[in-house]
Write an enzyme that holds these catalytic residues in place. Structure first.
Site, mmCIF file in Angstrom:
data_model
loop_
_atom_site.group_PDB
_atom_site.id
_atom_site.type_symbol
_atom_site.label_atom_id
_atom_site.label_comp_id
_atom_site.label_asym_id
_atom_site.label_seq_id
_atom_site.Cartn_x
_atom_site.Cartn_y
_atom_site.Cartn_z
ATOM 1 N N CYS A 2 0.510 -1.274 0.494
ATOM 2 C CA CYS A 2 0.183 -0.353 -0.034
ATOM 3 C C CYS A 2 1.199 1.649 -0.450
ATOM 4 O O CYS A 2 2.110 1.454 0.602
ATOM 5 C CB CYS A 2 -0.992 -0.492 1.404
ATOM 6 S SG CYS A 2 -2.031 -1.513 1.264
ATOM 7 N N ARG A 27 6.223 -1.116 -5.672
ATOM 8 C CA ARG A 27 5.105 -2.007 -3.832
ATOM 9 C C ARG A 27 4.023 -3.196 -3.869
ATOM 10 O O ARG A 27 4.460 -3.752 -3.032
ATOM 11 C CB ARG A 27 5.295 -0.524 -3.140
ATOM 12 C CG ARG A 27 6.062 0.345 -2.649
ATOM 13 C CD ARG A 27 5.441 1.659 -1.463
ATOM 14 N NE ARG A 27 4.593 0.959 -0.393
ATOM 15 C CZ ARG A 27 5.564 1.377 0.660
ATOM 16 N NH1 ARG A 27 7.511 1.550 0.521
ATOM 17 N NH2 ARG A 27 4.836 1.045 1.534
ATOM 18 N N TRP A 72 -3.171 -2.532 -0.956
ATOM 19 C CA TRP A 72 -3.052 -4.267 -1.581
ATOM 20 C C TRP A 72 -3.680 -4.630 -0.370
ATOM 21 O O TRP A 72 -3.661 -4.731 0.278
ATOM 22 C CB TRP A 72 -1.467 -4.505 -0.876
ATOM 23 C CG TRP A 72 -1.337 -6.175 -0.871
ATOM 24 C CD1 TRP A 72 -0.726 -6.423 -2.653
ATOM 25 C CD2 TRP A 72 -0.542 -7.019 0.044
ATOM 26 N NE1 TRP A 72 -0.083 -7.912 -2.239
ATOM 27 C CE2 TRP A 72 -0.282 -8.356 -0.589
ATOM 28 C CE3 TRP A 72 -0.806 -6.783 1.225
ATOM 29 C CZ2 TRP A 72 0.256 -9.347 0.094
ATOM 30 C CZ3 TRP A 72 -0.451 -7.723 1.975
ATOM 31 C CH2 TRP A 72 -0.226 -9.296 1.684
ATOM 32 N N ASN A 109 -2.259 2.910 4.966
ATOM 33 C CA ASN A 109 -1.572 1.484 5.112
ATOM 34 C C ASN A 109 -1.883 0.828 6.835
ATOM 35 O O ASN A 109 -1.348 1.488 8.218
ATOM 36 C CB ASN A 109 -0.378 1.584 4.704
ATOM 37 C CG ASN A 109 -0.234 2.536 3.764
ATOM 38 O OD1 ASN A 109 -0.682 2.634 2.534
ATOM 39 N ND2 ASN A 109 0.889 3.148 3.063
ATOM 40 N N GLY A 110 -1.390 -0.278 6.707
ATOM 41 C CA GLY A 110 -1.401 -0.827 7.720
ATOM 42 C C GLY A 110 -3.095 -2.073 8.113
ATOM 43 O O GLY A 110 -3.957 -2.195 7.687
ATOM 44 N N GLU A 488 16.604 -19.979 -1.687
ATOM 45 C CA GLU A 488 16.864 -18.639 -2.618
ATOM 46 C C GLU A 488 15.671 -18.683 -3.901
ATOM 47 O O GLU A 488 14.775 -17.896 -4.212
ATOM 48 C CB GLU A 488 16.957 -17.064 -2.618
ATOM 49 C CG GLU A 488 17.642 -16.747 -3.221
ATOM 50 C CD GLU A 488 16.737 -15.294 -3.149
ATOM 51 O OE1 GLU A 488 16.096 -14.170 -3.388
ATOM 52 O OE2 GLU A 488 16.020 -15.437 -1.581
ATOM 53 N N LYS A 492 12.633 -17.455 -5.921
ATOM 54 C CA LYS A 492 12.398 -16.520 -6.582
ATOM 55 C C LYS A 492 12.012 -17.114 -7.681
ATOM 56 O O LYS A 492 10.555 -16.499 -8.474
ATOM 57 C CB LYS A 492 13.910 -16.325 -7.907
ATOM 58 C CG LYS A 492 14.742 -15.082 -6.690
ATOM 59 C CD LYS A 492 14.190 -14.078 -7.148
ATOM 60 C CE LYS A 492 14.647 -12.975 -5.852
ATOM 61 N NZ LYS A 492 13.629 -13.251 -4.772
ATOM 62 N N GLU A 495 7.824 -17.201 -7.469
ATOM 63 C CA GLU A 495 7.112 -15.688 -6.914
ATOM 64 C C GLU A 495 6.933 -14.747 -8.491
ATOM 65 O O GLU A 495 6.043 -14.446 -8.179
ATOM 66 C CB GLU A 495 8.538 -14.243 -6.373
ATOM 67 C CG GLU A 495 8.490 -15.023 -4.823
ATOM 68 C CD GLU A 495 9.808 -13.607 -4.182
ATOM 69 O OE1 GLU A 495 9.788 -12.280 -3.678
ATOM 70 O OE2 GLU A 495 11.059 -13.791 -4.417
ATOM 71 N N HIS A 511 15.760 -38.650 2.534
ATOM 72 C CA HIS A 511 14.669 -39.216 3.115
ATOM 73 C C HIS A 511 13.274 -38.304 3.098
ATOM 74 O O HIS A 511 12.855 -37.724 3.768
ATOM 75 C CB HIS A 511 15.675 -38.436 4.545
ATOM 76 C CG HIS A 511 16.329 -38.881 4.994
ATOM 77 N ND1 HIS A 511 16.525 -39.915 5.527
ATOM 78 C CD2 HIS A 511 17.724 -38.063 4.763
ATOM 79 C CE1 HIS A 511 17.506 -39.998 6.194
ATOM 80 N NE2 HIS A 511 17.999 -38.994 5.793
ATOM 81 N N LYS A 610 5.886 -4.986 -2.207
ATOM 82 C CA LYS A 610 7.521 -4.841 -2.419
ATOM 83 C C LYS A 610 7.838 -4.807 -0.640
ATOM 84 O O LYS A 610 8.789 -5.251 -0.372
ATOM 85 C CB LYS A 610 7.444 -3.763 -3.126
ATOM 86 C CG LYS A 610 9.039 -2.905 -2.872
ATOM 87 C CD LYS A 610 10.008 -4.544 -3.608
ATOM 88 C CE LYS A 610 12.011 -4.533 -3.417
ATOM 89 N NZ LYS A 610 12.754 -5.368 -3.675
#
Length: 615
Positions: A2, A27, A72, A109-110, A488, A492, A495, A511, A610
């Site tokens: 946001c 963002r 968002w 925002n929040g 990582e 990626k 995402e 395993h 973001k």
């Protein structure tokens, strides 16, 4: 996540609001909107499309006062009704089908944790709700408290809010005033000449002003044409220092690249070099004036982070324990603060965040401090962020603005910072002699060129991406300090290409995960030429014996050759302790080019943001 922009001026501020939203698109968001004071009325336009579409809608609007937002979704689906700004027209039901004139407009925002109770109370007072959001509660609550002074109404309202918020508010009755307030979410004032601005990120105001006031926790700000008035959480007048920032010039321009992520992958040699400019030698001053005393006094390290930053912390654990011989733990920030732990006052608490506003990481830092662990260090890419202000020591990575939601150059510069911490700790503890220190500095100086040589392998990675684009699942394997690099790489790919990918320590393959291996399951293997190589080769043979297809990032000298079912990209050299920084680059490129082949929204992947400023 946001974005907020607000303005009060003596000129048309609608283009400024929309441009601010455009700058905050990186963002992540799923709806956007603008509310302005025009012709004596509060006018609002909202969209579930991109900011560019909103820009077409507002072309006929002109106003000296307004607020804007990219949302968002948290409470309620991404619909026009749930998009910000939210408004209140006071209590009572519209009569004769005529909607009453809106009086208060809010962007937020929040997350308001007690919104359900407040909503019930406001409904019983006659307020009608049109959305599923927690934010509409704020609009009605401010209207409920309004008695002719918006500043006082906002102060009264925020005293009832529980949770995190940054808000910008204006009222139809006061056409030259915007009010802002923050608690747990960032908010900055842009100071101009007879005009003032609000934003959740100073980048939104680039080119509008270069003077910024960062609000502290609990601050409420009154912005008018010729003045800014602040009170703290106790309602007492307070002064905050205005800072001059002028580093936003070309940071968000795409240039010759197709996507910001691609641009940022290729900016890594420069970002690493810029970060290392401050590290001529291993000196505690790299981490702040008090670093020598703090680092001398610690006997443990606790790293707190989320997502990609957490993986950087996992690599750092190997470095700090092997080089500095200091016991180190790494925890996901959201988990750390939700469990009972045993505090150790001689622990250095390291918080890692690209934005410095990550809500879970900030909360974990505050929790650690509440337990008496006051030796704190921030590794962050934003000098003015909350995390940098709330820690005793700081290391500023110099990656520059990172627009792509999937972090690349911020991750590698975090690794550089954490390696510097490991080697500096080793020096302070007497575990790094002068010859070894010279080798460390020499390797760091060569690192940008080494990363550049790996970027030259892009054509080989593109060939792999053609295969991956047709798959829906993938496994990533690594051992030792390269297992976090495998994690990582899997993150990626998830995402931005939306391919399900999981990472495992290669020794864990037998395993359980080996049951998934078929010729339809590509298995990416990080294969540096280190002491674990022969064990890793055994794990690779387990994959081939089950018909799995191996895609291997191998160092020179590993003697891993391409063959049927074994695809190899050979990195130019093995880089010792710094090898993770080289091996992550092909995995970034693989995710990027696979996403290109699948046609996804690479810089703004679905459902992601973001800067994650909610818990």
């Amino acid at each position: 996540m946001c974005g907020i922009v607000g303005a009060v001026a003596q000129r048309n501020i609608v283009p400024t609001l929309v441009e601010g939203l455009r700058r905050l698109e990186y963002r992540g968001y799923d709806s956007c909107g603008v509310a302005v004071h025009a012709d004596g009325e509060l006018k609002r336009l909202r969209s579930v499309a991109r900011v560019a579409e909103l820009n077409h809608q507002v072309e006929s609007l002109s106003s000296f006062l307004g607020i804007a937002h990219t949302r968002w979704a948290t409470h309620g689906a991404p619909t026009t009704a749930n998009a910000h700004p939210h408004v209140s027209a006071g209590p009572g039901v519209p009569k004769g089908g005529v909607t009453r004139r809106a009086r208060v407009a809010v962007v937020h925002n929040g997350i308001i944790e007690n919104y359900e109770g407040l909503r019930d109370e406001l409904k019983s007072s006659g307020y009608t709700f049109e959305s599923q959001t927690d934010t509409e509660v704020i609009a009605h609550l401010i209207d409920h408290h309004y008695q002719g002074d918006l500043f006082e109404a906002v102060q009264a309202a925020v005293r009832e809010l529980e949770g995190a918020y940054a808000i910008a508010v204006f009222c139809r009755e006061e056409p030259h005033r915007v009010i802002g307030a923050r608690s747990g979410s960032p908010l900055v004032i842009g100071v101009g000449m007879n005009e003032n601005f609000l934003a959740s990120d100073a980048l939104a105001l680039a080119g509008v002003t270069d003077r910024y006031i960062y609000l502290e926790e609990g601050d409420v700000a009154d912005l008018q044409l010729g003045r800014v008035w602040l009170v703290d959480r106790h309602g007492q007048p307070v002064q905050r220092t205005a800072r001059t920032l002028s580093a936003f010039s070309n940071a968000v321009e795409l240039g010759p690249y197709r996507h910001f992520m691609q641009k940022e992958i290729f900016e890594q040699p420069k970002a690493i070099a810029d970060t290392l400019d401050q590290a001529i030698a291993l000196d505690p001053l790299l981490f702040g004036e008090k670093a020598d005393d703090v680092l001398q006094g610690i006997d443990r390290v606790l790293i707190l982070a989320c997502g990609t930053s957490y993986y950087a912390g996992c690599v750092a654990r190997s470095w700090i324990e092997s080089i500095a011989q200091v016991p180190t733990e790494v925890e996901i920030a959201s988990e750390y603060r939700s469990r009972i732990s045993v505090p150790d006052r001689a622990t250095l608490v390291v918080v890692v965040s690209q934005s410095g506003e990550t809500a879970d990481t900030l909360a974990a830092l505050r929790h650690a401090r509440s337990l008496g662990m006051t030796y704190t260090l921030a590794v962050c890419n934003v000098a003015t962020s909350a995390i940098m202000r709330e820690t005793r020591l700081q290391f500023l990575t110099r990656a520059g603005v990172e627009v792509g939601v999937a972090s690349t150059k911020a991750f590698t510069t975090q690794l550089v910072a954490l390696y510097l911490l490991a080697t500096t700790l080793a020096k302070i503890k007497g575990r790094l002699n002068a010859a070894h220190e010279r080798d460390v500095v020499r390797s760091l100086r060569h690192l940008p060129a080494a990363v550049q040589s790996v970027l030259a392998l892009e054509p080989n990675v593109i060939a792999w991406s053609d295969v991956f684009a047709r798959k829906e699942n993938a496994l990533f394997l690594g051992r030792g300090m390269h297992f976090p690099i495998a994690m990582e790489g899997a993150l990626k790919l998830k995402e931005i290409s939306y391919i399900h990918a999981e990472a495992y320590p290669a020794g864990e393959l037998k395993h359980g995960p080996l049951a998934l291996v078929t010729d339809e399951m590509p298995v990416v293997t990080v294969a540096p030429n280190d002491l674990l190589l022969e064990k890793l080769k055994n794990n690779m043979m387990e994959v081939r014996a089950r018909g799995g297809q191996l895609f291997v990032c191998a160092d020179a000298g590993t003697h891993i050759e391409p063959s049927e079912g074994v695809h190899v990209i050979r990195l130019p050299e093995h880089y010792g302790d710094l090898s993770p920084l080289l091996h992550v680059v092909p995995l970034q490129l693989l995710a990027y080019h696979t996403a290109v082949a699948r046609g996804t929204d690479i810089d703004k992947p679905r459902n992601l943001a973001k800067s994650v400023t909610v818990e």
